[in-house]
Design a protein around this motif. Structure first.
Motif, PDB file in Angstrom:
ATOM      1  N   LYS A 178     -21.193  -0.161  23.673  1.00 17.82           N
ATOM      2  CA  LYS A 178     -21.684   0.696  22.593  1.00 17.82           C
ATOM      3  C   LYS A 178     -23.164   1.023  22.769  1.00 17.82           C
ATOM      4  O   LYS A 178     -23.925   0.225  23.310  1.00 17.82           O
ATOM      5  CB  LYS A 178     -21.495  -0.012  21.240  1.00 17.82           C
ATOM      6  N   TYR A 179     -23.546   2.187  22.274  1.00 18.84           N
ATOM      7  CA  TYR A 179     -24.946   2.625  22.282  1.00 18.84           C
ATOM      8  C   TYR A 179     -25.407   2.822  20.838  1.00 18.84           C
ATOM      9  O   TYR A 179     -24.619   3.180  19.969  1.00 18.84           O
ATOM     10  CB  TYR A 179     -25.090   3.932  23.070  1.00 18.84           C
ATOM     11  N   ASP A 180     -26.698   2.610  20.633  1.00 28.70           N
ATOM     12  CA  ASP A 180     -27.255   2.760  19.281  1.00 28.70           C
ATOM     13  C   ASP A 180     -27.831   4.154  19.061  1.00 28.70           C
ATOM     14  O   ASP A 180     -28.043   4.572  17.923  1.00 28.70           O
ATOM     15  CB  ASP A 180     -28.387   1.742  19.069  1.00 28.70           C
ATOM     16  N   PHE A 181     -28.105   4.840  20.162  1.00 28.87           N
ATOM     17  CA  PHE A 181     -28.777   6.128  20.068  1.00 28.87           C
ATOM     18  C   PHE A 181     -28.289   6.974  21.246  1.00 28.87           C
ATOM     19  O   PHE A 181     -28.335   6.521  22.395  1.00 28.87           O
ATOM     20  CB  PHE A 181     -30.287   5.906  20.161  1.00 28.87           C
ATOM     21  N   ILE A 182     -27.791   8.179  20.955  1.00 27.65           N
ATOM     22  CA  ILE A 182     -27.323   9.060  22.035  1.00 27.65           C
ATOM     23  C   ILE A 182     -28.060  10.387  21.925  1.00 27.65           C
ATOM     24  O   ILE A 182     -28.093  11.009  20.859  1.00 27.65           O
ATOM     25  CB  ILE A 182     -25.794   9.280  21.965  1.00 27.65           C
ATOM     26  N   PHE A 183     -28.690  10.773  23.032  1.00 26.27           N
ATOM     27  CA  PHE A 183     -29.424  12.037  23.064  1.00 26.27           C
ATOM     28  C   PHE A 183     -28.680  13.008  23.982  1.00 26.27           C
ATOM     29  O   PHE A 183     -28.577  12.780  25.186  1.00 26.27           O
ATOM     30  CB  PHE A 183     -30.863  11.795  23.560  1.00 26.27           C
ATOM     31  N   MET A 184     -28.149  14.065  23.376  1.00 26.29           N
ATOM     32  CA  MET A 184     -27.349  15.037  24.117  1.00 26.29           C
ATOM     33  C   MET A 184     -28.230  16.213  24.497  1.00 26.29           C
ATOM     34  O   MET A 184     -28.698  16.949  23.626  1.00 26.29           O
ATOM     35  CB  MET A 184     -26.220  15.509  23.183  1.00 26.29           C
ATOM     36  N   ASP A 185     -28.464  16.388  25.798  1.00 25.44           N
ATOM     37  CA  ASP A 185     -29.373  17.453  26.238  1.00 25.44           C
ATOM     38  C   ASP A 185     -28.930  18.001  27.594  1.00 25.44           C
ATOM     39  O   ASP A 185     -29.730  18.212  28.492  1.00 25.44           O
ATOM     40  CB  ASP A 185     -30.813  16.893  26.318  1.00 25.44           C
ATOM     41  N   ALA A 186     -27.596  18.202  27.733  1.00 22.23           N
ATOM     42  CA  ALA A 186     -27.064  18.749  28.992  1.00 22.23           C
ATOM     43  C   ALA A 186     -25.844  19.586  28.683  1.00 22.23           C
ATOM     44  O   ALA A 186     -25.062  19.251  27.803  1.00 22.23           O
ATOM     45  CB  ALA A 186     -26.658  17.613  29.930  1.00 22.23           C
ATOM     46  N   GLY A 187     -25.675  20.659  29.421  1.00 24.10           N
ATOM     47  CA  GLY A 187     -24.437  21.436  29.335  1.00 24.10           C
ATOM     48  C   GLY A 187     -24.118  21.915  27.935  1.00 24.10           C
ATOM     49  O   GLY A 187     -23.127  21.491  27.345  1.00 24.10           O
ATOM     50  N   LYS A 188     -24.950  22.817  27.433  1.00 23.50           N
ATOM     51  CA  LYS A 188     -24.813  23.307  26.044  1.00 23.50           C
ATOM     52  C   LYS A 188     -23.400  23.781  25.696  1.00 23.50           C
ATOM     53  O   LYS A 188     -22.980  23.700  24.563  1.00 23.50           O
ATOM     54  CB  LYS A 188     -25.793  24.463  25.806  1.00 23.50           C
ATOM     55  N   SER A 189     -22.657  24.289  26.699  1.00 21.58           N
ATOM     56  CA  SER A 189     -21.296  24.796  26.406  1.00 21.58           C
ATOM     57  C   SER A 189     -20.296  23.662  26.251  1.00 21.58           C
ATOM     58  O   SER A 189     -19.143  23.909  25.911  1.00 21.58           O
ATOM     59  CB  SER A 189     -20.787  25.681  27.540  1.00 21.58           C
ATOM     60  N   HIS A 190     -20.737  22.455  26.547  1.00 22.72           N
ATOM     61  CA  HIS A 190     -19.758  21.352  26.585  1.00 22.72           C
ATOM     62  C   HIS A 190     -19.989  20.284  25.530  1.00 22.72           C
ATOM     63  O   HIS A 190     -19.358  19.233  25.569  1.00 22.72           O
ATOM     64  CB  HIS A 190     -19.759  20.717  27.985  1.00 22.72           C
ATOM     65  N   TYR A 191     -20.881  20.552  24.585  1.00 26.75           N
ATOM     66  CA  TYR A 191     -21.143  19.543  23.550  1.00 26.75           C
ATOM     67  C   TYR A 191     -19.855  19.141  22.824  1.00 26.75           C
ATOM     68  O   TYR A 191     -19.660  17.983  22.474  1.00 26.75           O
ATOM     69  CB  TYR A 191     -22.164  20.065  22.523  1.00 26.75           C
ATOM     70  N   ASN A 192     -18.971  20.140  22.616  1.00 29.88           N
ATOM     71  CA  ASN A 192     -17.700  19.845  21.935  1.00 29.88           C
ATOM     72  C   ASN A 192     -16.850  18.841  22.718  1.00 29.88           C
ATOM     73  O   ASN A 192     -16.121  18.047  22.123  1.00 29.88           O
ATOM     74  CB  ASN A 192     -16.887  21.140  21.757  1.00 29.88           C
ATOM     75  N   ASP A 193     -16.942  18.937  24.052  1.00 35.46           N
ATOM     76  CA  ASP A 193     -16.166  18.005  24.896  1.00 35.46           C
ATOM     77  C   ASP A 193     -16.837  16.630  24.946  1.00 35.46           C
ATOM     78  O   ASP A 193     -16.173  15.603  25.048  1.00 35.46           O
ATOM     79  CB  ASP A 193     -16.051  18.551  26.330  1.00 35.46           C
ATOM     80  N   PHE A 194     -18.177  16.643  24.883  1.00 35.56           N
ATOM     81  CA  PHE A 194     -18.900  15.363  24.980  1.00 35.56           C
ATOM     82  C   PHE A 194     -18.775  14.556  23.680  1.00 35.56           C
ATOM     83  O   PHE A 194     -18.773  13.322  23.707  1.00 35.56           O
ATOM     84  CB  PHE A 194     -20.405  15.590  25.237  1.00 35.56           C
TER      85      PHE A 194
END
Ligand SMILES: C[S@@+](CC[C@H](N)C(=O)[O-])C[C@H]1O[C@@H](n2cnc3c(N)ncnc32)[C@H](O)[C@@H]1O
Length: 218
Positions: free
Chosen positions: A126-142
């Motif tokens: 598990k992670y306490d903090f997730i920073f999503m900053d890659a592949g803007k078209s794929h946020y839904n998949d991530f």
């Protein structure tokens, strides 16, 4: 400028941010000179605030580039915090690893080379903090993976969610960006309708969404 808030507001906020960390200053200069997209200054200040508030023991980042935001998060999270960051470009992975070593963060930041989706599928713990900053078209998949990997009280921060203002106004949409815009709008709609998470979209930098899990007994 971002077309999200007025330039004078953005410039004013940027002017307030005083950074004296040599590594970060050098990386900012490198990114500017080499046209590497890194988190915008005022958004990085918010990211730092969120990390300071969350006090995470484990951070997951999607999108390393040259290692700027990993190092930024590490400076404020402290020595004990372990950061895993994912990058698919071998060139960027090399540069990021060199920077992380050069500035003394090798014991705290681990760069995984590969596509975010593939790596997310293989991650455990598990992670306490997730920073999503890659592949803007794929946020839904991530997102489903990020949700699975997030601790009960964790935070997911998604960058670029207003993408140069295009997400909020059809008038700003450039034709070649139509797919990204459609997918990002779907992402924000999904987040906003998600009963498990509470999300706030903040017009800072290129737009940041901050998502936290709701209490079970809400
Ligand atoms: C905006 S940059 C990251 C900037 C970095 N977080 C910072 O602020 O310092 C996005 C990075 O994500 C990488 N990327 C894009 N799509 C990806 C994917 N599907 N899997 C892994 N990396 C990806 C790109 O190669 C690029 O280096």
């Amino acid at each position: 400028m971002s077309a999200i808030v007025h330039d004078y507001v953005e410039n004013y906020i940027r002017g307030l941010i005083k950074r004296d960390d040599q590594a970060l200053l050098e990386l900012e200069e490198y990114a500017l000179a080499n046209h590497v997209p890194i988190i915008q200054k005022e958004a990085s200040q918010l990211l730092e605030t969120l990390v300071r508030m969350a006090r995470p023991a484990r951070i997951l980042e999607l999108g390393t580039a040259i290692g700027y935001s990993s190092i930024l998060m590490s400076t404020c999270a402290g020595r004990q915090t372990k950061i895993t960051t994912v990058e698919r470009s071998p060139e960027m992975v090399g540069i990021a690893r060199d920077n992380i070593k050069k500035y003394g963060y090798a014991d705290r930041i681990d760069v995984l080379e590969g596509d975010c989706l593939e790596i997310l599928e293989s991650l455990e713990g598990k992670y306490d903090f997730i920073f999503m900053d890659a592949g803007k078209s794929h946020y839904n998949d991530f997102f489903p993976h990020c949700s699975r990997l997030l601790n009960e009280n964790g935070v997911i921060v998604s960058d670029n969610v207003l993408f140069r203002g295009m997400i909020a106004s059809d008038e700003l949409v450039e034709k070649r960006m139509t797919t990204i815009v459609k997918k990002m709008r779907k992402y924000l709609e999904m987040l906003s309708a998600n009963e498990e998470f509470h999300t706030s979209v903040v017009p800072v930098g290129d737009g940041i969404a901050i998502s936290t899990r709701r209490n079970r007994n809400e």
